[in-house]
Design a protein around this motif. Structure first.
Motif, short mmCIF file in Angstrom:
data_model
loop_
_atom_site.label_atom_id
_atom_site.label_comp_id
_atom_site.label_asym_id
_atom_site.label_seq_id
_atom_site.Cartn_x
_atom_site.Cartn_y
_atom_site.Cartn_z
N ALA A 34 48.97 -23.87 68.00
CA ALA A 34 47.65 -24.09 67.40
C ALA A 34 46.72 -22.93 67.71
CB ALA A 34 47.06 -25.41 67.90
N GLU A 35 46.78 -22.46 68.95
CA GLU A 35 45.97 -21.31 69.34
C GLU A 35 46.39 -20.05 68.58
OE1 GLU A 35 44.85 -18.68 73.34
OE2 GLU A 35 46.06 -20.50 73.51
N GLN A 36 47.70 -19.84 68.45
CA GLN A 36 48.18 -18.70 67.69
C GLN A 36 47.71 -18.76 66.24
OE1 GLN A 36 50.18 -15.94 68.78
NE2 GLN A 36 49.45 -16.76 70.74
N ALA A 37 47.74 -19.93 65.66
CA ALA A 37 47.32 -20.09 64.27
C ALA A 37 45.84 -19.78 64.10
CB ALA A 37 47.64 -21.50 63.78
N ARG A 38 45.03 -20.26 65.04
CA ARG A 38 43.58 -20.02 64.94
C ARG A 38 43.26 -18.53 64.98
NH1 ARG A 38 43.34 -24.72 68.17
NH2 ARG A 38 43.33 -23.47 70.09
N GLY A 39 43.98 -17.78 65.78
CA GLY A 39 43.67 -16.37 65.92
C GLY A 39 44.42 -15.44 65.00
N SER A 40 45.30 -15.97 64.18
CA SER A 40 46.19 -15.10 63.41
C SER A 40 45.60 -14.62 62.09
CB SER A 40 47.50 -15.84 63.12
OG SER A 40 47.28 -16.87 62.16
N GLY A 41 44.84 -15.47 61.43
CA GLY A 41 44.37 -15.17 60.10
C GLY A 41 45.39 -15.45 59.01
N ASP A 42 46.59 -15.90 59.40
CA ASP A 42 47.63 -16.13 58.40
C ASP A 42 47.27 -17.26 57.44
OD1 ASP A 42 49.20 -14.10 59.32
OD2 ASP A 42 51.00 -15.33 59.62
N THR A 43 46.66 -18.32 57.94
CA THR A 43 46.31 -19.44 57.07
C THR A 43 45.29 -19.02 56.03
OG1 THR A 43 46.75 -21.02 58.84
CG2 THR A 43 45.45 -21.79 56.98
N ALA A 44 44.25 -18.32 56.47
CA ALA A 44 43.23 -17.85 55.53
C ALA A 44 43.84 -16.91 54.49
CB ALA A 44 42.11 -17.15 56.28
N GLU A 45 44.72 -16.01 54.94
CA GLU A 45 45.37 -15.09 54.02
C GLU A 45 46.27 -15.83 53.04
OE1 GLU A 45 47.16 -11.89 51.99
OE2 GLU A 45 45.20 -12.22 52.94
N GLY A 46 47.01 -16.82 53.53
CA GLY A 46 47.89 -17.57 52.65
C GLY A 46 47.13 -18.32 51.57
N VAL A 47 46.04 -18.97 51.95
CA VAL A 47 45.23 -19.72 50.98
C VAL A 47 44.58 -18.78 49.98
CG1 VAL A 47 43.19 -21.17 50.72
CG2 VAL A 47 44.83 -21.64 52.56
N THR A 48 44.02 -17.67 50.49
CA THR A 48 43.37 -16.71 49.60
C THR A 48 44.36 -16.11 48.61
OG1 THR A 48 41.74 -16.15 51.30
CG2 THR A 48 42.06 -14.55 49.52
N ALA A 49 45.54 -15.75 49.10
CA ALA A 49 46.55 -15.17 48.22
C ALA A 49 46.99 -16.17 47.16
CB ALA A 49 47.76 -14.72 49.04
N PHE A 50 47.11 -17.44 47.54
CA PHE A 50 47.49 -18.47 46.58
C PHE A 50 46.43 -18.58 45.48
CE2 PHE A 50 47.39 -22.84 45.02
CZ PHE A 50 48.72 -23.03 44.65
N LEU A 51 45.17 -18.62 45.88
CA LEU A 51 44.09 -18.76 44.90
C LEU A 51 43.96 -17.53 44.02
CD1 LEU A 51 41.40 -20.49 47.15
CD2 LEU A 51 42.82 -21.56 45.38
N GLU A 52 44.27 -16.37 44.58
CA GLU A 52 44.18 -15.12 43.82
C GLU A 52 45.48 -14.79 43.09
OE1 GLU A 52 42.96 -12.15 46.61
OE2 GLU A 52 40.90 -12.93 46.77
N ARG A 53 46.47 -15.65 43.23
CA ARG A 53 47.76 -15.51 42.55
C ARG A 53 48.41 -14.15 42.85
NH1 ARG A 53 46.74 -18.36 36.58
NH2 ARG A 53 46.01 -20.37 37.43
N ARG A 54 48.48 -13.86 44.14
CA ARG A 54 49.13 -12.62 44.58
C ARG A 54 50.01 -12.94 45.79
NH1 ARG A 54 46.84 -11.27 49.36
NH2 ARG A 54 44.67 -11.87 49.74
N ALA A 55 50.86 -12.00 46.14
CA ALA A 55 51.70 -12.17 47.31
C ALA A 55 50.86 -12.04 48.58
CB ALA A 55 52.81 -11.12 47.33
N PRO A 56 51.03 -12.94 49.54
CA PRO A 56 50.24 -12.86 50.78
C PRO A 56 50.68 -11.67 51.64
CG PRO A 56 51.88 -14.59 50.98
CD PRO A 56 51.95 -14.10 49.56
N ARG A 57 49.73 -11.18 52.44
CA ARG A 57 50.02 -10.11 53.40
C ARG A 57 49.77 -10.67 54.79
NH1 ARG A 57 47.36 -7.64 49.07
NH2 ARG A 57 45.34 -7.96 50.10
N PHE A 58 50.76 -11.37 55.32
CA PHE A 58 50.63 -12.00 56.63
C PHE A 58 50.65 -10.92 57.73
CE2 PHE A 58 52.74 -15.47 54.14
CZ PHE A 58 51.65 -16.32 54.15
#
Length: 248
Positions: A219-243
């Motif tokens: 949970a701590e790793q997820a909060r600090g990673s930015g991966d969730t925000a990037e995944g959601v943004t990429a989905f909404l923008e219809r592009r490949a995520p850059r984790f």
């Protein structure tokens, strides 16, 4: 060429090849010893996001080189278990690409991978009963977790080989490919793996392997990673995520 483990890295995928074709890629003591440090180096390489284990010349691995069992079978088994555990602990996704025989120590290595894809015609067997060897407890538990106790007992009690149809039905393999299509499918699937979140994969691997005490850590790793925000943004923008999170 001497019996050895070969490896290369292409497109963020490390491929480790068991190379001892004179004996159907049977593992020598030196090969067992060389696997853990090789895996340690590959795990530390930020350019590696997945690992494929396979065998040379159309065979995965026919087990331990029997000649190495004459002097000290206990030492040979100890080396095999250390190699198996190092493979199971590899922190990134692992996939066994199986052709031909996957027997004894070969099945031990394949079971330690996260996934197993096989070419039609491959044969699988867990054969200590043919040699009077007590299969290690850790290896037995891993086999049971894959195929269930009934199939594990069938394999261990009899030492009989099973085909890809039965291996697929029992969960020993995840996909069976027609002859000539295994390499292409493995390349395609590992491309998918390397495009996904390493954070998700690393956490899922620990949880699936029984580590239930690390929820807070992940949970701590997820909060600090930015991966969730990037995944959601990429989905909404219809592009490949850059984790950006990576195994360290």
């Amino acid at each position: 060429m001497e019996p050895q483990l070969l490896h290369d890295i292409t497109d963020e995928v490390a491929t480790v090849v068991v190379h001892h074709p004179a004996k159907r890629n049977a593992m020598t003591a030196a090969m067992w010893r060389s696997l853990p440090p090789l895996l340690e180096d590959l795990a530390a390489d930020p350019g590696v996001r997945a690992l494929v284990l396979t065998g040379a010349d159309g065979t995965f691995c026919a087990g331990a080189d029997i000649s190495t069992l004459r002097g000290s079978p206990e030492e040979a088994q100890r080396l095999a278990v250390l190699a198996e555990e190092a493979l199971a602990a590899f922190p990134k996704p692992t996939l066994a690409a199986v052709r031909g025989h996957c027997v004894g120590g070969g099945a031990q290595l394949a079971a330690a991978c996260d996934l197993r894809f096989a070419e039609a015609g491959a044969l699988f067997g867990v054969t200590p009963a043919r040699l009077g060897i007590v299969y290690p407890a850790s290896s037995t538990r891993r086999l049971v977790s894959l195929v269930g106790p009934a199939t594990a007992k069938y394999l261990l009690f009899s030492g009989e080989l099973i085909d890809t149809g039965r291996a697929l039905r029992t969960g020993l393999v995840d996909e069976v490919l027609p002859e000539g299509q295994l390499t292409g499918r493995v390349t395609e699937f590992t491309r998918v793996l390397t495009s996904r979140s390493q954070l998700t994969q690393a956490a899922a691997k620990e949880f699936a392997d029984g580590r239930t005490d690390r929820d807070a850590h992940w949970a701590e790793q997820a909060r600090g990673s930015g991966d969730t925000a990037e995944g959601v943004t990429a989905f909404l923008e219809r592009r490949a995520p850059r984790f950006s999170w990576s195994v360290r």
